[in-house]
Design a protein around this motif. Sequence first.
Motif, mmCIF file in Angstrom:
data_model
loop_
_atom_site.group_PDB
_atom_site.id
_atom_site.type_symbol
_atom_site.label_atom_id
_atom_site.label_comp_id
_atom_site.label_asym_id
_atom_site.label_seq_id
_atom_site.Cartn_x
_atom_site.Cartn_y
_atom_site.Cartn_z
ATOM 1 N N ASP A 1 0.869 -1.174 0.000
ATOM 2 C CA ASP A 1 0.000 0.000 0.000
ATOM 3 C C ASP A 1 0.906 1.224 0.000
ATOM 4 O O ASP A 1 2.049 1.161 0.472
ATOM 5 N N GLU B 1 -4.636 3.345 1.460
ATOM 6 C CA GLU B 1 -5.871 2.642 1.113
ATOM 7 C C GLU B 1 -6.406 1.812 2.279
ATOM 8 O O GLU B 1 -7.604 1.797 2.548
ATOM 9 N N SER B 2 -5.516 1.123 2.973
ATOM 10 C CA SER B 2 -5.946 0.207 4.040
ATOM 11 C C SER B 2 -6.245 0.918 5.349
ATOM 12 O O SER B 2 -7.020 0.428 6.174
ATOM 13 N N ARG C 1 -4.231 1.142 7.675
ATOM 14 C CA ARG C 1 -3.444 0.490 8.722
ATOM 15 C C ARG C 1 -2.307 1.406 9.172
ATOM 16 O O ARG C 1 -1.711 2.114 8.354
ATOM 17 N N TRP D 1 -2.107 -6.995 12.434
ATOM 18 C CA TRP D 1 -2.551 -7.220 11.053
ATOM 19 C C TRP D 1 -2.587 -8.709 10.734
ATOM 20 O O TRP D 1 -3.502 -9.183 10.057
ATOM 21 N N ASP E 1 -5.821 -10.693 9.407
ATOM 22 C CA ASP E 1 -5.832 -11.423 8.138
ATOM 23 C C ASP E 1 -6.202 -12.890 8.350
ATOM 24 O O ASP E 1 -6.918 -13.485 7.540
#
Length: 205
Positions: free
Chosen positions: A116, A131-132, A134, A175, A179
């Motif tokens: 990203d 975008e994420s 995070r 993360w 996931d």
Amino acid sequence: MYMITEAQKIVRIPPSKLGEDISDVIGALSSETFEGKLEEDKSIAVLVGDVVPEGPGRIVHGDGAVYQTVKFKQLVFALRDNEVVEGTVVEVLNFGAFIRFGPLDGLLHVSQIMDDHVDIDEGNQRLIGKESGRTLAVGDKVRARVVSIDLNEKTPQDSKIGLTMRQPGLGKLEWIEQDANKHKGDSEEDAEKSASKKGKKGGDE
């Protein structure tokens, strides 16, 4: 990777220490002399203990000190290429983050953090995925892979270690857990859809 090894080396006992208890003296001098140093196999001595003298000491003419052979156990940290390590973010800069693992710090370049675009919030010591969403900040726990090692023989703590988190199973521990849960949820959903299709097919027959 941490290991316990045995070593035999020589410590210099200065004249000012010769009247003190030999066990205390060689223990303190061995810790002071060998801890934090790079071994011949490129491992780093982290902690020295169980120090015992080996044979009589040797006096060097004109020095006045005693050179004493000692045996001891030591906890060493050995880093290998491609090794996966877990550590803590200790600093965030405009080019990435420094990760502390064992006695070393490794550089996680901004291009190796995530798949990203990463924005840098240096004032708040964090990196943010565009975008994420995070974030990676000081104090976060991460799992990374070693991609380059340039050990500083004089000062191992100043070695240059390159890291990446752009591989499966790597990243901020939070993360990785997210996931894994998402993958588990997707698998369960796929299983339910498959069972539903089989049930429908059986009913049509």
